[in-house]
Write a protein that holds these residues in place. Structure first.
Motif, mmCIF file in Angstrom:
data_model
loop_
_atom_site.group_PDB
_atom_site.id
_atom_site.type_symbol
_atom_site.label_atom_id
_atom_site.label_comp_id
_atom_site.label_asym_id
_atom_site.label_seq_id
_atom_site.Cartn_x
_atom_site.Cartn_y
_atom_site.Cartn_z
ATOM 1 N N LEU A 1 -45.288 -32.784 -124.216
ATOM 2 C CA LEU A 1 -45.221 -33.192 -123.037
ATOM 3 C C LEU A 1 -44.595 -33.893 -122.371
ATOM 4 N N LEU A 2 -43.509 -34.392 -123.649
ATOM 5 C CA LEU A 2 -42.174 -35.003 -123.558
ATOM 6 C C LEU A 2 -40.781 -33.547 -123.079
ATOM 7 N N LEU A 3 -41.576 -32.821 -123.487
ATOM 8 C CA LEU A 3 -40.199 -31.676 -123.049
ATOM 9 C C LEU A 3 -40.572 -31.080 -121.882
ATOM 10 N N ALA A 4 -42.112 -30.905 -121.955
ATOM 11 C CA ALA A 4 -42.243 -30.458 -120.668
ATOM 12 C C ALA A 4 -41.679 -31.082 -118.969
ATOM 13 N N TYR B 1 -38.501 -32.995 -115.440
ATOM 14 C CA TYR B 1 -37.239 -34.065 -114.902
ATOM 15 C C TYR B 1 -35.156 -32.782 -114.537
ATOM 16 N N GLY B 2 -35.131 -31.863 -115.727
ATOM 17 C CA GLY B 2 -34.145 -31.680 -115.312
ATOM 18 C C GLY B 2 -33.994 -30.372 -114.493
ATOM 19 N N LEU B 3 -35.116 -29.962 -113.592
ATOM 20 C CA LEU B 3 -35.114 -28.849 -112.987
ATOM 21 C C LEU B 3 -35.218 -29.230 -111.416
ATOM 22 N N ARG B 4 -36.044 -30.727 -111.842
ATOM 23 C CA ARG B 4 -35.442 -31.674 -110.001
ATOM 24 C C ARG B 4 -34.390 -31.688 -110.545
#
Length: 63
Positions: free
Chosen positions: A43-46, A51-54
Motif C-alpha cells: 500500500l505504501l509503495l502504491a 504521488y510521484g505520478l501526480r
C-alpha cells in the motif's frame, strides 16, 4: 589516561546492554502478534507511485 577511565565503564556495561536475549526471537507464526508486512508495504509503495505520478503531471502542466 582520562580516556581509559571513561572507556572502561562503557566496555564493562556494554555486554549487559543487549537488545534481545538468547533464543529465536520474534513472534511465532500463529500468534496474534504476528503482523503481515506485505500488505502495508504494498500500500505504501502504491501510494508513493501515485504521488510521484501526480507530481510529474503537475510539473509537466506548468511547462
Amino acid at each position: 589516561m582520562r580516556i581509559s577511565f571513561l572507556l572502561l565503564p562503557l566496555l564493562l556495561v556494554s555486554t549487559a546492554l543487549l537488545a534481545q536475549g538468547p533464543g529465536p526471537g520474534g513472534p511465532t507464526p500463529n500468534s496474534p502478534t504476528a503482523v503481515p508486512i506485505d500488505g502495508g508495504a504494498s500500500l505504501l509503495l502504491a501510494a508513493g507511485a501515485a504521488y510521484g505520478l501526480r507530481r510529474l503531471r503537475q510539473h509537466r502542466a506548468r511547462k
